[in-house]
Design a protein around this motif. Structure first.
Motif, PDB file in Angstrom:
ATOM      1  N   THR A 152      -4.800   1.261   5.973  1.00 47.02           N
ATOM      2  CA  THR A 152      -4.685   2.193   4.851  1.00 47.02           C
ATOM      3  C   THR A 152      -4.239   3.574   5.329  1.00 47.02           C
ATOM      4  OG1 THR A 152      -7.035   2.715   5.046  1.00 47.02           O
ATOM      5  CG2 THR A 152      -6.417   1.017   3.430  1.00 47.02           C
ATOM      6  N   ASN A 179      -8.041  -3.181   1.261  1.00 47.42           N
ATOM      7  CA  ASN A 179      -6.818  -3.641   1.888  1.00 47.42           C
ATOM      8  C   ASN A 179      -6.995  -5.118   2.216  1.00 47.42           C
ATOM      9  OD1 ASN A 179      -8.695  -3.150   3.940  1.00 47.42           O
ATOM     10  ND2 ASN A 179      -7.136  -2.677   5.434  1.00 47.42           N
ATOM     11  N   GLY A 187       0.796  -1.217   0.000  1.00 48.02           N
ATOM     12  CA  GLY A 187       0.000   0.000   0.000  1.00 48.02           C
ATOM     13  C   GLY A 187       0.828   1.266   0.000  1.00 48.02           C
TER      14      GLY A 187
END
Length: 187
Positions: free
Chosen positions: A79, A96, A53
């Motif tokens: 996140t 996610n 991420g």
């Protein structure tokens, strides 16, 4: 379905073997090249896999929006390092991967931090520069208590590792944790 795997320049130029095995050649998997123009790499892409991420920039999110990407999948638990509001603003669905897919790396990182604090890592860095590599006057983990708030996949993996170091495990969860699981984890 076409998948674009994002990576940072310093990361290996291939995805994890388990990802390749899961796809089993059913879908084209393109490897993002940060050294090439990004726009053409997004053409026709349905899913973006963002390792950790941490690759998502506003420029890449804009490209995903323009390419009508159906999903931006971040391979991370949280996140908080991502611009979620911008994903929403640009209409790019973001997900996610909490749970078992990220439990081991998260548990290992948490254990690393526990050890860093117990072993006075900051002081250890100074000692390494001075070539003093043994400092017995640090905390020992056997008998110490690890408190876990929530006993999901990541906490269970951390408990498994902490027990092997002789730590006492205490946990609380809003869900009932079956006794066999508590016994296995020594909770």
């Amino acid at each position: 379905m076409k998948i674009l795997y994002l990576r940072m320049p310093e990361w290996p130029n291939r995805p994890h073997d388990d990802l390749v095995a899961a796809l089993a050649g059913r879908y084209p998997l393109l490897l993002f090249d940060p050294n090439r123009s990004a726009a053409p790499q997004f053409a026709g892409v349905d899913v973006v896999l963002d390792r950790g991420g941490s690759v998502a920039t506003r420029e890449l999110i804009d490209l995903a929006s323009a390419a009508r990407v159906k999903l931006w999948q971040a391979t991370t638990v949280g996140t908080n390092q991502m611009d979620v509001a911008y994903f929403l603003e640009r209409g790019v669905p973001l997900a996610n991967s909490p749970g078992s897919s990220s439990a081991v790396p998260l548990a290992e990182h948490a254990l690393f931090l526990i050890l860093a604090f117990a072993k006075n890592f900051n002081g250890c860095q100074r000692n390494i520069r001075e070539q003093v590599l043994f400092n017995p006057l640090t905390e020992e983990l056997p008998g110490k208590t690890l408190g876990l708030i929530g006993l999901g996949a990541s906490a269970r993996e951390l408990a498994r590792r902490a027990v092997s170091l002789g730590m006492r495990i205490m946990a609380i969860d809003v869900l009932d944790v079956p006794q066999p699981v508590r016994d296995e984890l020594h909770v």
